[in-house]
Design an enzyme around this catalytic site. Structure first.
Site, PDB file in Angstrom:
ATOM      1  N   ALA A 197       8.590   1.784   5.817  1.00  0.00           N
ATOM      2  CA  ALA A 197       8.462   0.649   6.724  1.00  0.00           C
ATOM      3  C   ALA A 197       9.710   0.495   7.588  1.00  0.00           C
ATOM      4  O   ALA A 197       9.617   0.435   8.818  1.00  0.00           O
ATOM      5  CB  ALA A 197       8.188  -0.628   5.929  1.00  0.00           C
ATOM      6  N   ARG A 239      -6.116   1.407 -10.697  1.00  0.00           N
ATOM      7  CA  ARG A 239      -4.988   1.492 -11.621  1.00  0.00           C
ATOM      8  C   ARG A 239      -4.973   0.379 -12.659  1.00  0.00           C
ATOM      9  O   ARG A 239      -4.655   0.622 -13.816  1.00  0.00           O
ATOM     10  CB  ARG A 239      -3.689   1.447 -10.813  1.00  0.00           C
ATOM     11  CG  ARG A 239      -3.532   2.678  -9.982  1.00  0.00           C
ATOM     12  CD  ARG A 239      -2.365   2.574  -9.045  1.00  0.00           C
ATOM     13  NE  ARG A 239      -2.215   3.850  -8.346  1.00  0.00           N
ATOM     14  CZ  ARG A 239      -1.316   4.091  -7.415  1.00  0.00           C
ATOM     15  NH1 ARG A 239      -0.494   3.133  -7.048  1.00  0.00           N
ATOM     16  NH2 ARG A 239      -1.235   5.265  -6.843  1.00  0.00           N
ATOM     17  N   GLU A 284       6.379  -2.920   1.330  1.00  0.00           N
ATOM     18  CA  GLU A 284       6.203  -3.515   0.005  1.00  0.00           C
ATOM     19  C   GLU A 284       6.909  -4.872  -0.102  1.00  0.00           C
ATOM     20  O   GLU A 284       6.539  -5.706  -0.930  1.00  0.00           O
ATOM     21  CB  GLU A 284       6.734  -2.559  -1.079  1.00  0.00           C
ATOM     22  CG  GLU A 284       6.382  -2.990  -2.498  1.00  0.00           C
ATOM     23  CD  GLU A 284       6.912  -2.036  -3.572  1.00  0.00           C
ATOM     24  OE1 GLU A 284       7.418  -0.958  -3.228  1.00  0.00           O
ATOM     25  OE2 GLU A 284       6.813  -2.383  -4.765  1.00  0.00           O
ATOM     26  N   ARG A 310      -3.099  -2.937  -5.795  1.00  0.00           N
ATOM     27  CA  ARG A 310      -3.078  -1.989  -4.692  1.00  0.00           C
ATOM     28  C   ARG A 310      -3.776  -0.700  -5.105  1.00  0.00           C
ATOM     29  O   ARG A 310      -3.562  -0.203  -6.207  1.00  0.00           O
ATOM     30  CB  ARG A 310      -1.638  -1.671  -4.283  1.00  0.00           C
ATOM     31  CG  ARG A 310      -1.551  -0.639  -3.178  1.00  0.00           C
ATOM     32  CD  ARG A 310      -0.132  -0.388  -2.731  1.00  0.00           C
ATOM     33  NE  ARG A 310       0.710   0.210  -3.744  1.00  0.00           N
ATOM     34  CZ  ARG A 310       0.636   1.480  -4.132  1.00  0.00           C
ATOM     35  NH1 ARG A 310      -0.243   2.292  -3.599  1.00  0.00           N
ATOM     36  NH2 ARG A 310       1.448   1.936  -5.062  1.00  0.00           N
TER      37      ARG A 310
END
Lengths: 652, 251
Positions: A45, A343, A438, A448
């Site tokens: 980012a 996950r 993040e 996520r």
């Protein structure tokens, strides 16, 4: 009470971003040169934002704590990056990527942000290929894809098991080009210590700079700008043992929080199912094994408890357990998605089996990830081509060869969906302070999906922030450059100095790491994969006590006005206590189970997460109300206009 | 009980770039084989802090072999005696009971020592800034599949691109040459059509910057390739030389 306005543009979902872009205010090229932007962080980012802003003509100051921008922890992402290209002709689309992300996030993300993310995903792949990112290709010369958890299409682009590395090096090269051109000035081995707010003529406090510590000289330095962008990643290291890098921290986010930015959904932390299990007290980190391994690896534990006991005692080898005595529990419980469930689901299923006594290593806290059927089906060479570097890494760490014996894995804290609250423009509640990647909370809801972190980091940095920041800066073109001699800079610097002096003067008896490990144990035991009202209350009490002990008993050797690694760690840990506290507090408030937040009191008879949309369909945003005071809870209601909330079902 | 070892570590201590450095010896007991090398140093530092002494400064971050931050010269080898790994992936099971382990920083004119085992590798950033990129701005890019690239070239570019910028190649080289690092980037981009357009200018400007920053020349001893934790091949250097010569001839 603060009222939150997410500033979501009008119109149908698919037209919001286009509408925004055609109506936002712009800054003309001559004015861009007069505007300074600070970007903190050089991960996907931060680096992509700094490079893009530099290209556009802004004067950018870019900071990182490492010795080079290329070290940022985005580099460690293995598996891949999602995009809605539909190159595989398997029915993918922008809408489907949007929908999978919303569903994967357990309906706790903002629709408009997620749709925009899916929309710009395709441009990211184009951009990276143009930079020379060597994505995997088919023999015909076109890009290859793999599938990832939580999706039934193959939309993940990858570069061996080093996708994060290659994408970061792409952003790093774009950044380096701007450094060469002089539009970006790089400050390596500098750590942000605080955000500086300055009141404008109307009395509005705006983010106007930072105090940073030069980590080599130990000196505090002041930097001013028209806007500050935070891209410093997540706060998973509150758990001490995590898949994050040793120096990853949440301090920049906490500095913004203490200055009035809101911390949203701190409880939403992701426990990744496939990490190398914990093996000793001296352990410093947990190594992730890419989720992509679940494409071909099958997860199992023994069916018979006596086999599990024998494995734990080292009396039996996994290869000696017959096929019919193996419990492929993900395939059993979730026939439609099998080993590719998201996950959070995979992590909880592993916990369920090991809690029942079926764990397979000496601590009983591990399950098998087995490649024998993949090797049989595809041959060793194909498996090696797909996962060779991961297998090598596993073998170097554990001294076991995954071609011959199954890997042992266990969940570990990996990614934090929560973070600084931002509106549609990625601006925090502090005017002029933005948060990307993040570090913000915006796109992943309560969980996520794999290969979406890289997508979001680069979406924010390349294609979202460079637009939205202009809408803010267009009002600032008349504002001259700031002097760092303003009293606000002076005062903030003195506060940082005092905090450092206080830490140095404690001269107690315990090391920083001993406290950090103690915090990690509290977090894992009471704020981990399965939480209860009682466990979270215990965590709050224990964290408070540990924090108080830290401020009485920590010992930091050396001086503050020079390189001092122990001081760096102590400053970060001081913030991790408050982050851990916020995580527990948020978990306690949220009387439901969703995504990465699992409250044992709230589950279906089959043990699945039980959401409460009637009472908790909001982002919980915490507002600082003073040191050691309970923060105020502000709710951003998440109205779903386009998607109907359903129970997540990965069974059929 | 798992087998443990007792070791002596000889660690390079140096206050600052200009200060005189020296080795200091420390004893460590009951180290298990599953302890990573950096965790062993954590144990040493915990011991030093408890004695109110200054811990050993060393660079590290991801501890999974990809960030390129860790940079220790262990028993005469960059990243230690094991092959194809970084220092953080080295485990104590590689060493024997009673062994003395020598730990030094990267030693090279291009990488001045900051403190103890920590060195300044800014020079690598400067070399990349000189041309290690494709000159494209964000946005306005044609579709990613518009230019097919043969799998062979893409895979080879990926092998070159796997360099983590740790500097082991420079530390291993008797000339302190950065040729493997530079050639890996030049190769990666020269192999792809996107990078081909600027290949000549890139080779020249990166080599010029490398020379300017005081890195030595390549004499083909191949120590860099042998010590590279990612197995980056010296065939990259051959390609760099080819690119560089082509660029010079066309001047």
């Amino acid at each position: 009470m603060t009222k939150l306005n997410a500033s979501i543009p009008q119109g149908p979902l698919a037209e919001k971003w286009t509408y925004y872009k055609s109506h936002q205010k712009l800054v003309n090229p001559a004015n861009k040169r007069r505007l300074d932007v600070i970007v903190v962080g050089t991960g996907l980012a931060g680096a992509s934002a700094a490079a893009s802003l530099g290209e556009m003509g802004f004067n950018v100051l870019n900071f990182c704590i490492q010795d080079s921008p290329r070290r940022a922890h985005s580099i460690a992402a293995q598996g891949g990056i999602n995009a809605a290209k539909n190159y595989q002709n398997d029915g993918d689309s922008v809408y489907r990527l949007f929908y999978d992300t919303i569903k994967g996030g357990d309906y706790r993300a903002r629709e408009a942000n997620v749709y925009r993310l899916a929309e710009v995903s395709n441009s990211i792949i184009d951009q990276c290929v143009a930079q020379g990112v060597p994505f995997a290709r088919e023999y015909g010369g076109l890009l290859d894809n793999r599938s990832f958890g939580g999706a039934q299409v193959s939309r993940t682009f990858y570069a061996k098991g080093q996708t994060g590395q290659q994408l970061l090096l792409g952003a790093y090269s774009a950044l380096s080009r701007q450094v060469h051109k002089g539009s970006v000035k790089l400050y390596t081995r500098y750590e942000m210590m605080d955000l500086v707010l300055v009141k404008d003529e109307k009395g509005v406090e705006r983010a106007r700079g930072i105090i940073a510590r030069n980590l080599v000289t130990g000196k505090l330095e002041r930097f001013s700008a028209h806007a500050v962008v935070i891209g410093t990643g997540g706060y998973g290291n509150a758990f001490f043992l995590s898949t994050n890098a040793m120096n990853s921290n949440g301090s920049a986010a906490m500095q913004c929080y203490r200055k009035g930015a809101l911390f949203a959904n701190p409880a939403f932390a992701q426990i990744h199912p496939t990490c190398i299990p914990v093996h000793g007290d001296f352990q410093s980190k947990l190594t992730l094994m890419s989720e992509s391994l679940r494409n071909d690896g099958r997860i199992w534990v023994p069916k018979k408890i006596e086999d599990a006991k024998a494995l734990q005692e080292g009396k039996l080898k996994p290869t000696q357990i017959k096929e019919e005595d193996r419990d492929y529990y993900l395939e059993r419980r979730y026939p439609a998605f099998g080993n590719l469930v998201p996950r959070d689901v995979a992590s909880r299923a592993a916990k369920e089996r090991t809690d029942a006594g079926f764990g397979v290593n000496n601590t009983g806290l591990a399950v098998f990830l087995d490649f024998s059927s993949a090797i049989e089906r595809l041959g060793k060479d194909v498996v090696a081509a797909r996962y060779g570097n991961l297998f090598q890494m596993y073998e170097k760490i554990t001294a076991d060869n995954p071609y011959e014996t199954p890997m042992m894995i266990y969940p570990a804290i990996h990614y934090t969906m929560g973070g600084i609250w931002v509106d549609y423009e990625l601006m925090t509640t502090i005017p002029g302070c933005f948060a990307i990647g993040e570090a913000n909370f915006s796109d992943h809801g309560a969980n996520r999906l794999g290969a979406s972190a890289l997508m979001q980091g680069l979406a924010d940095g390349y294609f979202v922030l460079p637009y939205t920041i202009q809408n803010y800066l267009s009002d600032q073109i008349q504002v001259p450059r700031f002097s760092v001699d303003l009293p606000e800079f002076e005062k903030t610097e003195r506060e940082v100095e005092d905090k450092i002096a206080q830490l140095m003067s404690i001269k107690g008896s315990r090391s920083v790491d001993s406290f950090h490990k103690a915090l990690g144990h509290i977090m894992w035991d009471y704020v981990g994969m399965a939480r209860t009202k009682e466990s979270l209350e215990t965590a709050l009490t224990k964290i408070k006590a540990l924090k108080a002990e830290f401020w009485k008993e920590v010992f930091i050797p050396g001086q503050s006005n020079t390189l001092n690694v122990e001081l760096e760690k102590a400053l970060r840990l001081a913030d991790f206590f408050d982050i851990g506290y916020l995580m527990a507090l948020d978990g306690l408030n949220r009387n439901e189970s969703c995504g990465g937040h699992f409250r044992e009191e709230y589950q279906t008879p089959e043990g699945e997460a039980l959401r409460d949309d009637e009472h908790y369909a909001y982002a919980s945003c915490w507002k600082f109300s003073g040191e050691d005071k309970e923060p105020e809870l502000i709710k951003e209601s998440l109205e779903y206009e386009f998607v109907v909330r359903q129970q997540r079902n990965y069974k059929a | 009980m798992e087998k443990t070892i007792n070791i002596t570590v000889k660690v390079w201590r140096q206050k600052g770039p200009k200060a005189q450095g020296n080795f200091e010896e420390y004893k460590l007991n009951n180290i298990t084989g599953d302890t990573s090398f950096l965790e062993m140093l954590d144990i040493l530092n915990e011991q030093l802090v408890r004695e109110h002494k200054e811990p050993v400064a060393f660079d590290n971050d991801c501890r999974e072999g990809i960030c390129g931050m860790c940079s220790l010269y262990v028993n005469g080898h960059p990243h230690g005696p094991d092959s194809l790994i970084t220092t953080c992936q080295l485990h104590m099971r590689t060493f024997n009971d009673g062994e003395t382990i020598t730990i030094e920083p990267w030693r090279s004119a291009g990488f001045p020592v900051i403190r103890d085992l920590m060195v300044d590798r800014n020079a690598f950033d400067k070399i990349i800034q000189a041309g290690g990129y494709v000159s494209v701005n964000t946005g306005g890019i044609p579709d990613a599949n518009a230019i097919p690239i043969s799998k062979i070239d893409a895979d080879e570019a990926m092998d070159s691109a796997s360099c983590i910028g740790c500097g082991a190649c420079v530390a291993a080289c008797k000339n302190g040459s950065a040729m493997l690092f530079v050639s890996a980037k030049v190769s990666q981009l020269a192999l792809l059509p996107q990078g081909r357009i600027e290949a000549k200018a890139r080779a020249k400007s990166m080599v010029a910057k490398m020379d300017e920053l005081g890195f030595g020349n390549c004499t083909n001893t191949r120590a860099c390739e042998l010590e590279c934790p990612k197995g980056v091949s010296i065939s990259n250097i051959a390609r760099l030389n080819r690119e560089f010569l082509k660029a010079k001839f066309s001047d």
